[in-house]
Design a protein around this motif. Structure first.
Motif: not given
Length: 740
Positions: A115-130
């Motif tokens: 993960f880049r830092t701009d991805q670490l704040s995103d949640y990998q939910s079961g329905t996709g990235w939030i």
């Protein structure tokens, strides 16, 4: 044969040449591109400021792993971070760090997936990235097998439960899903903070000596972000982090919270044997020991040793965590002495008391201080702590937040009039009824609303004929004279109605001076009205007690946070007779009721045998407006009533019936308490069969009734507020007339 041999001697060099050409083409197409960065380990060596960390990687046995293909995020502490770590831990250099500690540091720095830092704040939910909904990631570190001494003193080889609800292991279609309870690492990113409307104070609450930056990792920060490697992303951090403890381990390790921890361990922990984990351990170690799972009771909000959060979906631990607000020993000791053991011996307290106590301090979410008002504990209460004055310790842990407090949550359960029954073994039957889905517990335990509770003890209830059959799981009632016998729903409904007469909203302390005052007051809840009862100098009356000619006596009292509990010697009984009989008695006691009753008893809507008035039923709320003798005389003069109550003329008898019906308010009981104001339906229908209405004004300790022409009838206080079945009967100074 010879010819064939010579042929192969010629063909083999050609095949070798072709194979060499093919391998060159294969390598050119599938070989490692020159533009790729080196793997993580080599990149750390190239960068030059991770010398200490690369030593630990080798000690941990991770050099080979991080030198190959993969997909990792590495929160790599730089050499400056290690210098600080050495100083804080009295270590001269990296050589003094043993292999086990090295393994912990490396594995806890290693996060699955790149993960880049701009991805670490995103949640990998079961329905996709939030976007911007994550603040944690699962690491490669887990505790695994360890020894633990239970409350029974037995030392066992255990693993921590990896799900809430007492599950030993998750299953899919009956097949065990093994995960290792990997620990999470927490970070604080400006994008996540902005999305959640958090601020620097939320970070500094946990790390008061650190500076909030764009991206903090625990107590440090990312100095250089997004260093790309062939097998992942390196995030350079300024702090060395050992794996954090779980809430369970932290609570156990801090003696300031030992009382709260002992309550958890002694009441909610079991150690079931796990054949699955035992086989895994024996295959792994070669030893023959049994393995047990440290498991928490499923009635708790969460298991403090579960690292997986809810695991409703695979990655929900990225998005949230648990919070435990644990009172310290001083606060717990005061609470035990002043509240829990006021009537109980500590060792005799029911488990459900401890369950409510623990759940009152658990939140199935990460509690951020600036958003404190948005959270509820396991009892669905707001958090009643001042985070500026009531908190003495706070820590970010592997599976959530720990907040140590110097007070106990002022829970509804333990500080309301409900507590008087709940924490007294003499009132177990009342507690059973309150807690069986009646909703009464929720009403009287709300410390934001003031109540008076009249409470009969178990012995009082039993003397009155009430009991609970614990074998058949049902309420039973046998009246003391044996005339009435009910079981199950019928007995429970009787008790529900009686207890509802014992719940009184008193926002202004209306019954605080019950020993020296008198009056009438409505019971029940402000959303579902109860019946009216009377009080008079330490005695209580309901419609049924008045019919029986007795009273309920106050035996004692207990003041709570939201009102007073009065202990009583019997129930304020409801009436089982029709309201007409109550009016009949009033007419013999007070001559001002006699004229109206004469018209009533001679009307074609009154049944003399039992006092039933057509259109009325037992168990329904009514208000009876009875004009006094002068008002009745005026109605006769005005031609609204015939002169004779005994008239046999059909039209005149209809006038009498309509007159009476217009003086009965249906589905509402009104008194002079400002609780009933507006237009309310009467029992009368107009000539078109439509409903008719009377206006009620109960303001300023007065009670007025107005017809549709504006004529007003004022109640006469000294002769009003008379009780009947779910009804009040008032004497008024005028009559009401429907104008069509």
């Amino acid at each position: 044969m010879k010819r064939k041999f010579n042929y192969y001697l010629l063909i083999l060099p050609l095949l070798a040449l072709f194979a060499s050409c093919s391998r060159d083409v294969f390598d050119e197409y599938y070989g490692r591109p020159d533009y790729l960065e080196d793997p993580i380990y080599q990149r750390l060596e190239e960068l030059g400021n991770f010398k200490n960390f690369t030593v630990l990687i080798e000690k941990a046995g991770y050099k080979d792993i991080l030198s190959k293909s993969g997909y990792w995020t590495l929160f790599a502490p730089n050499d400056e971070a290690f210098t600080k770590y050495f100083q804080e831990n009295g270590i001269s250099d990296v050589s003094k760090i043993d292999d086990a500690t090295a393994s912990k540091i490396v594995k806890y720095a290693l996060v699955f997936n790149a993960f880049r830092t701009d991805q670490l704040s995103d949640y990998q939910s079961g329905t996709g990235w939030i976007i911007d909904q994550a603040f944690r990631r699962r690491t490669a570190y887990y505790d695994g097998f360890k020894y633990d001494v239970g409350f029974d003193g037995v030392r066992r080889l255990i693993v921590d439960v990896n799900r809430n609800g007492g599950l030993l292991n998750a299953t899919v279609n009956g097949v065990p899903v093994i995960d290792n309870n990997n620990k999470y690492i927490t970070y604080f990113d400006k994008e996540y903070f902005a999305a959640k409307k958090l601020n620097a104070s939320d970070y500094n609450f946990f790390y008061p000596n650190a500076t909030f930056t764009d991206f903090n990792v625990l107590g440090g920060f990312i100095k250089e972000a997004n260093i790309i490697a062939e097998n992942g992303v390196i995030q350079e951090v300024t702090e060395v982090s050992l794996p954090l403890n779980s809430i369970d381990v932290h609570l156990k390790s801090d003696p300031n919270y030992s009382i709260f921890y002992d309550i958890l361990q002694n009441n909610f922990v079991t150690y079931p044997f796990s054949s699955l984990m035992t086989n895994n351990y024996r295959n792994f170690s070669g030893n023959s020991e049994d393995v047990f799972v440290k498991t928490y009771n499923p009635n708790l909000v969460f298991s403090p040793n579960n690292e997986n959060y809810l695991k409703a979906v695979d990655n929900d631990g990225q998005n949230d965590a648990y919070t435990l607000l644990a009172p310290n020993n001083d606060a717990m000791q005061v609470f035990i002495t002043d509240v829990l053991t006021k009537h109980f011996k500590y060792e005799e307290l029911p488990q459900y008391v401890f369950q409510d106590l623990v759940n009152a301090h658990m939140v199935a979410g990460a509690v951020w201080p600036s958003l404190k008002g948005q959270y509820q504990n396991g009892l669905k209460e707001e958090l009643r702590f001042d985070f500026a004055t009531d908190v003495e310790d706070k820590k970010v842990l592997s599976n959530g937040f720990f907040i140590g407090t110097n007070k106990v949550q002022k829970s509804n359960i333990f500080f309301s009039v409900y507590t008087s029954a709940y924490l007294n073994p003499n009132y177990s039957l009342a507690v059973r009824l309150f807690n069986d889905g009646s909703g009464y517990r929720e009403i009287v335990s709300n410390i934001d609303s003031k109540f008076t509770l009249f409470l009969p003890s178990d012995s009082v209830l039993q003397a009155l004929g009430y009991s609970y059959n614990t074998i058949q799981l049902r309420w039973e009632y046998l009246s003391p004279n044996g005339a009435i016998s009910e079981t199950g729903t019928a007995a429970r409904n009787r008790l529900l109605r009686l207890f509802y007469n014992c719940i009184v909203p008193t926002p202004d302390g209306e019954l605080d001076n019950i020993a020296t005052t008198s009056g009438v007051i409505r019971t029940g809840d402000n959303e579902l009205f109860g019946e009216y009862i009377q009080w008079d100098n330490n005695k209580i009356y309901a419609a049924g007690t008045i019919v029986a000619g007795n009273a309920v006596n106050i035996l004692g009292s207990e003041r709570q946070e939201n009102g007073i509990t009065y202990f009583i010697d019997k129930f304020p009984e409801f009436s089982t007779e029709f309201q007409g009989l109550a009016i009949s008695r009033l007419a013999t006691q007070n001559a001002q009721y006699s004229s109206f009753f004469n018209y009533l008893r001679n009307s074609n809507i009154y049944r003399a045998s039992d006092g039933k008035i057509d259109g009325t039923d037992l168990g329904t709320s009514y208000t009876f407006i009875v004009p006094n003798n002068a008002a009745i005389a005026k109605a006769v003069t005005d031609g609204v009533l015939p002169a004779s109550p005994t008239t046999t003329i059909a039209g005149q008898r209809d006038l009498i019936a309509d007159f009476i019906r217009y003086h009965i308010i249906v589905a509402r009981t009104a008194s002079n308490d400002n609780l009933t104001n507006g237009l309310f339906e009467t029992l009368r229908r107009d000539s078109k069969g439509e409903k008719t209405y009377v206006n009620i004004n109960s303001e300023a300790k007065n009670l007025k009734f107005s017809d549709n022409s504006g004529t007003t009838a004022n109640f006469i206080l000294a002769s009003s507020n008379n009780l009947a079945d779910r009804s009040l009967i008032h004497l008024v100074d005028n009559y009401l007339k429907l104008t069509e």
